[in-house]
Motif scaffolding. Structure first.
Motif, PDB file in Angstrom:
ATOM      1  N   GLU A 262      24.307  55.983 -17.829  1.00 65.17           N
ATOM      2  CA  GLU A 262      24.561  55.002 -18.886  1.00 65.17           C
ATOM      3  C   GLU A 262      26.063  54.822 -19.124  1.00 65.17           C
ATOM      4  N   ARG A 263      26.804  55.902 -19.043  1.00 61.43           N
ATOM      5  CA  ARG A 263      28.259  55.786 -19.203  1.00 61.43           C
ATOM      6  C   ARG A 263      28.872  55.029 -18.022  1.00 61.43           C
ATOM      7  N   ALA A 264      28.350  55.287 -16.821  1.00 65.03           N
ATOM      8  CA  ALA A 264      28.853  54.579 -15.640  1.00 65.03           C
ATOM      9  C   ALA A 264      28.572  53.080 -15.751  1.00 65.03           C
ATOM     10  N   ALA A 265      27.401  52.740 -16.282  1.00 65.04           N
ATOM     11  CA  ALA A 265      27.072  51.325 -16.490  1.00 65.04           C
ATOM     12  C   ALA A 265      28.035  50.696 -17.487  1.00 65.04           C
ATOM     13  N   LEU A 266      28.427  51.459 -18.504  1.00 65.15           N
ATOM     14  CA  LEU A 266      29.397  50.964 -19.485  1.00 65.15           C
ATOM     15  C   LEU A 266      30.756  50.751 -18.825  1.00 65.15           C
ATOM     16  N   ALA A 267      31.123  51.639 -17.898  1.00 71.20           N
ATOM     17  CA  ALA A 267      32.379  51.466 -17.175  1.00 71.20           C
ATOM     18  C   ALA A 267      32.371  50.161 -16.394  1.00 71.20           C
ATOM     19  N   VAL A 268      31.245  49.824 -15.794  1.00 67.51           N
ATOM     20  CA  VAL A 268      31.124  48.567 -15.057  1.00 67.51           C
ATOM     21  C   VAL A 268      31.268  47.380 -16.001  1.00 67.51           C
ATOM     22  N   GLU A 269      30.662  47.466 -17.182  1.00 68.53           N
ATOM     23  CA  GLU A 269      30.814  46.401 -18.173  1.00 68.53           C
ATOM     24  C   GLU A 269      32.278  46.224 -18.565  1.00 68.53           C
ATOM     25  N   GLU A 270      32.998  47.331 -18.675  1.00 68.14           N
ATOM     26  CA  GLU A 270      34.434  47.265 -18.994  1.00 68.14           C
ATOM     27  C   GLU A 270      35.209  46.594 -17.858  1.00 68.14           C
ATOM     28  N   LEU A 271      34.830  46.895 -16.630  1.00 60.27           N
ATOM     29  CA  LEU A 271      35.493  46.239 -15.502  1.00 60.27           C
ATOM     30  C   LEU A 271      35.277  44.730 -15.545  1.00 60.27           C
ATOM     31  N   GLU A 272      34.061  44.342 -15.870  1.00 62.87           N
ATOM     32  CA  GLU A 272      33.776  42.908 -15.971  1.00 62.87           C
ATOM     33  C   GLU A 272      34.543  42.284 -17.126  1.00 62.87           C
ATOM     34  N   ARG A 273      34.588  42.988 -18.262  1.00 61.86           N
ATOM     35  CA  ARG A 273      35.268  42.449 -19.450  1.00 61.86           C
ATOM     36  C   ARG A 273      36.753  42.236 -19.191  1.00 61.86           C
ATOM     37  N   LEU A 282      41.010  47.862  -6.444  1.00 60.03           N
ATOM     38  CA  LEU A 282      40.221  48.580  -7.446  1.00 60.03           C
ATOM     39  C   LEU A 282      40.135  50.049  -7.020  1.00 60.03           C
ATOM     40  N   MET A 283      40.583  50.928  -7.900  1.00 53.92           N
ATOM     41  CA  MET A 283      40.544  52.357  -7.609  1.00 53.92           C
ATOM     42  C   MET A 283      39.519  53.055  -8.478  1.00 53.92           C
ATOM     43  N   ILE A 284      38.606  53.795  -7.832  1.00 49.10           N
ATOM     44  CA  ILE A 284      37.726  54.725  -8.543  1.00 49.10           C
ATOM     45  C   ILE A 284      38.400  56.095  -8.464  1.00 49.10           C
ATOM     46  N   LEU A 339      29.412  57.493 -11.433  1.00 49.84           N
ATOM     47  CA  LEU A 339      30.442  56.453 -11.532  1.00 49.84           C
ATOM     48  C   LEU A 339      30.632  55.740 -10.201  1.00 49.84           C
ATOM     49  N   VAL A 340      30.749  56.503  -9.129  1.00 45.85           N
ATOM     50  CA  VAL A 340      30.967  55.913  -7.803  1.00 45.85           C
ATOM     51  C   VAL A 340      29.818  54.975  -7.439  1.00 45.85           C
ATOM     52  N   GLU A 341      28.602  55.416  -7.655  1.00 50.17           N
ATOM     53  CA  GLU A 341      27.454  54.594  -7.277  1.00 50.17           C
ATOM     54  C   GLU A 341      27.385  53.310  -8.096  1.00 50.17           C
ATOM     55  N   ALA A 342      27.646  53.405  -9.399  1.00 45.25           N
ATOM     56  CA  ALA A 342      27.562  52.216 -10.248  1.00 45.25           C
ATOM     57  C   ALA A 342      28.654  51.209  -9.903  1.00 45.25           C
ATOM     58  N   VAL A 343      29.883  51.693  -9.754  1.00 42.03           N
ATOM     59  CA  VAL A 343      30.997  50.782  -9.463  1.00 42.03           C
ATOM     60  C   VAL A 343      30.856  50.191  -8.065  1.00 42.03           C
ATOM     61  N   THR A 344      30.446  50.993  -7.105  1.00 47.47           N
ATOM     62  CA  THR A 344      30.281  50.493  -5.735  1.00 47.47           C
ATOM     63  C   THR A 344      29.197  49.420  -5.672  1.00 47.47           C
ATOM     64  N   ALA A 345      28.090  49.649  -6.377  1.00 48.78           N
ATOM     65  CA  ALA A 345      27.016  48.649  -6.396  1.00 48.78           C
ATOM     66  C   ALA A 345      27.509  47.344  -7.009  1.00 48.78           C
ATOM     67  N   TRP A 346      28.292  47.439  -8.079  1.00 51.81           N
ATOM     68  CA  TRP A 346      28.854  46.233  -8.704  1.00 51.81           C
ATOM     69  C   TRP A 346      29.800  45.529  -7.750  1.00 51.81           C
ATOM     70  N   ALA A 382      32.227  53.973   5.471  1.00 51.78           N
ATOM     71  CA  ALA A 382      31.361  52.802   5.390  1.00 51.78           C
ATOM     72  C   ALA A 382      31.267  52.235   3.978  1.00 51.78           C
ATOM     73  N   SER A 383      31.501  53.080   2.974  1.00 55.78           N
ATOM     74  CA  SER A 383      31.252  52.675   1.583  1.00 55.78           C
ATOM     75  C   SER A 383      32.508  52.271   0.832  1.00 55.78           C
ATOM     76  N   THR A 384      33.694  52.534   1.395  1.00 53.31           N
ATOM     77  CA  THR A 384      34.949  52.225   0.727  1.00 53.31           C
ATOM     78  C   THR A 384      35.867  51.478   1.675  1.00 53.31           C
ATOM     79  N   GLU A 385      37.042  51.144   1.163  1.00 53.25           N
ATOM     80  CA  GLU A 385      38.082  50.548   1.999  1.00 53.25           C
ATOM     81  C   GLU A 385      39.345  51.406   1.956  1.00 53.25           C
ATOM     82  N   GLY A 386      39.155  52.685   1.695  1.00 48.82           N
ATOM     83  CA  GLY A 386      40.286  53.603   1.686  1.00 48.82           C
ATOM     84  C   GLY A 386      40.055  54.758   0.740  1.00 48.82           C
ATOM     85  N   ALA A 387      40.659  55.908   1.070  1.00 48.00           N
ATOM     86  CA  ALA A 387      40.517  57.086   0.218  1.00 48.00           C
ATOM     87  C   ALA A 387      41.756  57.961   0.333  1.00 48.00           C
ATOM     88  N   VAL A 388      42.195  58.500  -0.791  1.00 51.53           N
ATOM     89  CA  VAL A 388      43.265  59.496  -0.835  1.00 51.53           C
ATOM     90  C   VAL A 388      42.714  60.695  -1.584  1.00 51.53           C
TER      91      VAL A 388
END
Length: 551
Positions: A262-273, A282-284, A339-346, A382-388
């Motif tokens: 539920e918190r991850a879903a809220l983070a996605v709403e914040e990204l949209e807002r 976009l960095m996770i 968080l990763v799954e919610a943001v990646t799906a969005w 496969a799931s990202t476009e870069g990682a550090v």
């Protein structure tokens, strides 16, 4: 009656002191070295006493139960032993200091170490005596109440001992649970104590602002520093010489109600807002145990892209990383994965040709949490476009598998995987560019200093020589005098982790400015000139250096 000490205990104690002085990954402050040596003597003394008594019992009276001597005799032996080993100890410690670019120790430092030694020994003996008294009292309490006391007299000693052990384990378990509860309560209380240097953000692009879906009193202490800090558009423009934007920073604190999902879903709403879908990158970000992110890394990321960025992070707990890793390791995995799954799906639902570059970043326990969201390196690619990923803990499965899959002939301390085609390792600025072959997108950068105990010290170091200390595998930044010693090397690594924070930026568990170089290599930049890039580096290198050990 004259005071006496056990000769066997003192002998083993002095051996333990000698072992505690051998070189490890990082230099220790003089008081810390002395304190550790004092603890080592007391622990060794106890082991020696117990071992001698066991041998004496097996001898059936042929050996005395206690091999004691007057204190001054033992002290004299100790002084002679110290005089013999001190030159070696100074050389060992200076070899470690030289390896990380620190000046040699001085004679006065060893006076400070002596004071620390006395304090460490006193503390360990006090704890040992307290445990012994507690055992005797617990045994006296348990023994009369054992049901077999009258019915099985022959098994009396064995069974009452077993009963006492069971009772001690129960007490230990209860004590550990109580300690975890108290630490959690204390951490949560501290999490609500905001630093006045970081006021509530006025920008709608920050969580905790008046327009945010996340209240200011729910971002927490670590979150307040993240959403209330960082460079502004004007500051970025002044450094880069480019037209800049105010960066987006989304942060969901642990005090936000609901499950991780539920918190991850809220983070996605914040990204949209905040309009994150319209940004270039976009960095996770995976946080440490307390919810902390290294300001040098995330600020540098925003300078690189002239503020055309969005950062999203979620706090899964409030306790420091060492405590979180030991008592609640599942929180880092579950919270960061949600968080990763919610943001990646969005992000995947955005138009493929018109969406931000998706990158992930993590330091220390944050790196562990990020990698927990993926099955292996191929999944990460496969799931990202870069990682550090910096200072990855030794217990991280994805990292371990990548290390083990390294190309033949490449060292364990800085592996090469598939000639560096997608995944590369570095321990210094510019280290990612040392391979001759192409570095194709998507890129993964692992940062790991050869002297970082978080990366190298794991349970197996207790009983087997680690690959990172073997010939041809070890880092050049590790003292040549350091060798693997069963149990001792693992213990020293833990001490390094606790005490060795005053080290240069390119050593130990510090990665702030190196992470900026990695982010540049992985994510590119907004068209910075060489001069602008040099200014960015100068700004970041002026930051206070932090080790995430306590965060």
């Amino acid at each position: 009656m004259k005071a006496r000490l056990d000769i066997a205990g003192a002998t083993v104690g002095l051996i333990a002191v000698a072992l505690s002085l051998t070189p490890s990954l990082l230099p220790r402050p003089a008081w810390g070295q002395g304190f550790v040596s004092g603890l080592a003597f007391a622990v060794g003394y106890g082991i020696g006493v117990v071992a001698w008594r066991g041998i004496a019992r097996l001898s059936r009276g042929r050996l005395p139960a206690a091999a004691e001597a007057q204190v001054w005799i033992v002290a004299l032996i100790g002084l002679v032993g110290a005089a013999v080993i001190m030159p070696f100890a100074i050389g060992w410690q200076n070899s470690v200091r030289e390896a990380v670019g620190m000046p040699d120790t001085s004679g006065f430092d060893w006076l400070v170490a002596g004071i620390g030694y006395l304090l460490g020994a006193w503390l360990a003996f006090a704890i040992g005596n307290g445990v012994a008294r507690g055992y005797r009292r617990l045994h006296a309490l348990v023994e009369p109440r054992m049901p077999w006391r009258e019915t099985r007299p022959r098994a009396h000693t064995t069974m009452t001992g077993a009963g006492t052990v069971v009772a001690m384990l129960a007490v230990f378990s209860i004590g550990l649970s109580l300690l975890s509860f108290l630490l959690t309560v204390a951490s949560e209380s501290k999490n609500r104590q905001y630093d006045p240097e970081y006021p509530q953000p006025t920008s709608a692009l920050r969580s905790g602002s008046e327009e945010s879906l996340i209240a200011w009193d729910q971002v927490g202490q670590a979150g307040a520093k993240i959403v209330g800090g960082g460079p502004t558009r004007d500051e970025i423009a002044a450094v880069t010489g480019l037209d800049a934007m105010d960066p987006i920073r989304v942060y969901v604190g642990v005090d936000v109600p609901g499950s991780f999902e539920e918190r991850a879903a809220l983070a996605v709403e914040e990204l949209e807002r905040t309009g994150a879908a319209d940004r270039s990158v976009l960095m996770i970000a995976g946080t440490t145990g307390s919810g902390w992110l290294d300001p040098a890394a995330i600020d540098g990321f925003e300078y690189l892209h002239a503020g055309d960025t969005a950062l999203v992070a979620m706090q899964y707990g409030a306790t420091g990383s060492p405590i979180s890793a030991i008592l609640t390791p599942d929180l880092s995995q579950d919270g960061t994965t949600a968080l990763v799954e919610a943001v990646t799906a969005w992000w995947e639902g955005l138009p493929e040709g018109d969406r931000p570059q998706l990158v992930v970043y993590g330091l220390s326990l944050g790196s562990f949490g990020i990698q927990s969201a993926y099955s292996d390196v191929n999944d990460l690619l496969a799931s990202t476009e870069g990682a550090v990923l910096a200072g990855t803990p030794s217990f991280t499965p994805v990292w371990s598998a990548a290390q083990d899959a390294r190309d033949a002939g490449s060292p364990y301390s800085l592996p090469v995987l598939e000639e560096g085609l997608h995944v590369r390792w570095a321990d210094a600025w510019g280290g990612l560019e040392t391979l001759d072959g192409p570095w194709e997108e998507t890129r993964i950068a692992y940062l790991q200093h050869g002297t970082d105990p978080i990366v190298w010290i794991g349970p197996s170091v207790i009983w087997s020589e680690p690959a990172w200390l073997q010939e041809g595998q070890r880092s050049a930044s590790v003292s040549n005098d350091m060798v693997w010693i069963p149990v001792v090397t693992a213990f020293q690594g833990m001490i390094d982790l606790i005490l060795s924070t005053a080290v240069p930026e390119d050593a130990g568990h510090k990665y702030g400015n190196v992470a900026v170089d990695a982010l540049h290599q992985v994510t590119g930049d907004a068209g910075l000139s060489d001069e602008a890039m040099a200014r960015v580096r100068t700004v970041i290198e002026a930051y206070d250096t932090f080790s995430p050990v306590a965060n």
